[in-house]
Design a protein around this motif. Sequence first.
Motif, PDB file in Angstrom:
ATOM      1  N   SER A  73      11.247  -8.660 -11.505  1.00  0.00           N
ATOM      2  CA  SER A  73      10.199  -7.843 -10.887  1.00  0.00           C
ATOM      3  C   SER A  73      10.759  -6.672 -10.087  1.00  0.00           C
ATOM      4  CB  SER A  73       9.298  -8.703  -9.993  1.00  0.00           C
ATOM      5  OG  SER A  73       9.999  -9.162  -8.847  1.00  0.00           O
TER       6      SER A  73
ATOM      7  N   ALA B 141      13.136  -0.892  -9.277  1.00  0.00           N
ATOM      8  CA  ALA B 141      13.574  -0.331  -7.999  1.00  0.00           C
ATOM      9  C   ALA B 141      15.087  -0.169  -7.897  1.00  0.00           C
ATOM     10  CB  ALA B 141      13.072  -1.197  -6.849  1.00  0.00           C
TER      11      ALA B 141
ATOM     12  N   ARG C 211       3.362 -10.190   3.284  1.00  0.00           N
ATOM     13  CA  ARG C 211       3.695  -9.046   4.142  1.00  0.00           C
ATOM     14  C   ARG C 211       3.584  -9.478   5.597  1.00  0.00           C
ATOM     15  NH1 ARG C 211       2.458  -2.905   3.272  1.00  0.00           N
ATOM     16  NH2 ARG C 211       2.634  -2.083   5.405  1.00  0.00           N
TER      17      ARG C 211
ATOM     18  N   ARG D  38       9.624   1.812   2.052  1.00  0.00           N
ATOM     19  CA  ARG D  38       8.291   1.468   1.552  1.00  0.00           C
ATOM     20  C   ARG D  38       8.168  -0.045   1.420  1.00  0.00           C
ATOM     21  NH1 ARG D  38      10.860   2.779  -3.420  1.00  0.00           N
ATOM     22  NH2 ARG D  38      10.447   1.247  -5.076  1.00  0.00           N
ATOM     23  N   VAL D  39       6.918  -0.486   1.306  1.00  0.00           N
ATOM     24  CA  VAL D  39       6.606  -1.886   1.009  1.00  0.00           C
ATOM     25  C   VAL D  39       5.626  -1.873  -0.151  1.00  0.00           C
ATOM     26  CG1 VAL D  39       5.719  -4.073   1.891  1.00  0.00           C
ATOM     27  CG2 VAL D  39       6.844  -2.471   3.456  1.00  0.00           C
ATOM     28  N   GLU D  40       5.902  -2.657  -1.173  1.00  0.00           N
ATOM     29  CA  GLU D  40       4.986  -2.685  -2.310  1.00  0.00           C
ATOM     30  C   GLU D  40       4.768  -4.119  -2.783  1.00  0.00           C
ATOM     31  OE1 GLU D  40       7.590  -1.782  -6.234  1.00  0.00           O
ATOM     32  OE2 GLU D  40       7.509  -0.108  -4.807  1.00  0.00           O
ATOM     33  N   PRO D  41       3.524  -4.442  -3.151  1.00  0.00           N
ATOM     34  CA  PRO D  41       3.265  -5.783  -3.683  1.00  0.00           C
ATOM     35  C   PRO D  41       3.897  -5.940  -5.060  1.00  0.00           C
ATOM     36  CG  PRO D  41       1.312  -4.418  -3.869  1.00  0.00           C
ATOM     37  CD  PRO D  41       2.319  -3.609  -3.117  1.00  0.00           C
ATOM     38  N   LEU D  42       4.355  -7.121  -5.360  1.00  0.00           N
ATOM     39  CA  LEU D  42       4.903  -7.446  -6.676  1.00  0.00           C
ATOM     40  C   LEU D  42       3.981  -8.456  -7.349  1.00  0.00           C
ATOM     41  CD1 LEU D  42       8.697  -7.936  -5.788  1.00  0.00           C
ATOM     42  CD2 LEU D  42       7.637  -5.921  -6.836  1.00  0.00           C
ATOM     43  N   GLU D  43       3.531  -8.132  -8.530  1.00  0.00           N
ATOM     44  CA  GLU D  43       2.688  -9.045  -9.300  1.00  0.00           C
ATOM     45  C   GLU D  43       3.555  -9.713 -10.357  1.00  0.00           C
ATOM     46  OE1 GLU D  43      -0.377  -9.749  -8.616  1.00  0.00           O
ATOM     47  OE2 GLU D  43      -0.675  -8.228  -7.049  1.00  0.00           O
TER      48      GLU D  43
ATOM     49  N   HIS E 260       6.251  -9.502  -2.134  1.00  0.00           N
ATOM     50  CA  HIS E 260       6.357  -8.109  -1.730  1.00  0.00           C
ATOM     51  C   HIS E 260       7.803  -7.666  -1.815  1.00  0.00           C
ATOM     52  CE1 HIS E 260       2.345  -8.761   0.004  1.00  0.00           C
ATOM     53  NE2 HIS E 260       2.235  -7.461  -0.004  1.00  0.00           N
TER      54      HIS E 260
END
Length: 214
Positions: free
Chosen positions: A69, A73, A178, A194-199, A208
């Motif tokens: 996932s 990045a 988070r 940054r902070v981003e959700p991971l599905e 996250h």
Amino acid sequence: MSPATTPDPVALRTLNEGAARLGVPLDEAAARALLRLLDELERWNATYNLTAIRDKRLMLTHHLLDSLSVQPALRGTRIADVGTGAGFPGLPLAIVNPQRHFTLLDSNGKKIRFVAHAARTLGLKNVDAVHARAESFTPPQPFDTVTARAFAALETLAETVAPLCVPGTRVLAMKGRRDEAELGSLPPGWALERVEPLEVPGLGEARHLVVLRP
């Protein structure tokens, strides 16, 4: 690479579909290598208790897909995975990124022995398994990206990996829910990018990605 068994077609389909949903399409060799990694983990786990997850279906989602996932990045060619445990996310990422070099660090001897074994078994020439604490390891040159999965609070993580980083390094912290208080507790000299959700397909749990930079 030692002889491999024929992969389970259901597991192969689940892996390929999940990876595609993550934006990480797999060729046949990578998919087979990832499932072979789970075979080796299951075999060693029976003796060495490397992970609490015993069900291979859960290993596929909680270890393989969870690791993949963060693939979008990654930056640069030199990657460190601190507190790698049994090799996650480092080993799956190394399998799908043969052009990048991965240094997998852990202070647990039996887990890093498994990492070294898995790298040999899978023929991964781009993996170094290092038995060391991250804060005491001196790399020959800084890393472009540092990954850490469920390693420590962000403040502790930043202080631990600081010797591995330069201003251009990105630190990818894989987290569950988070936590605003944790996000606000970075030590001086660090920035939250940054902070981003991971599905993660099939995982059913909050994930996250927190991206830090010195």
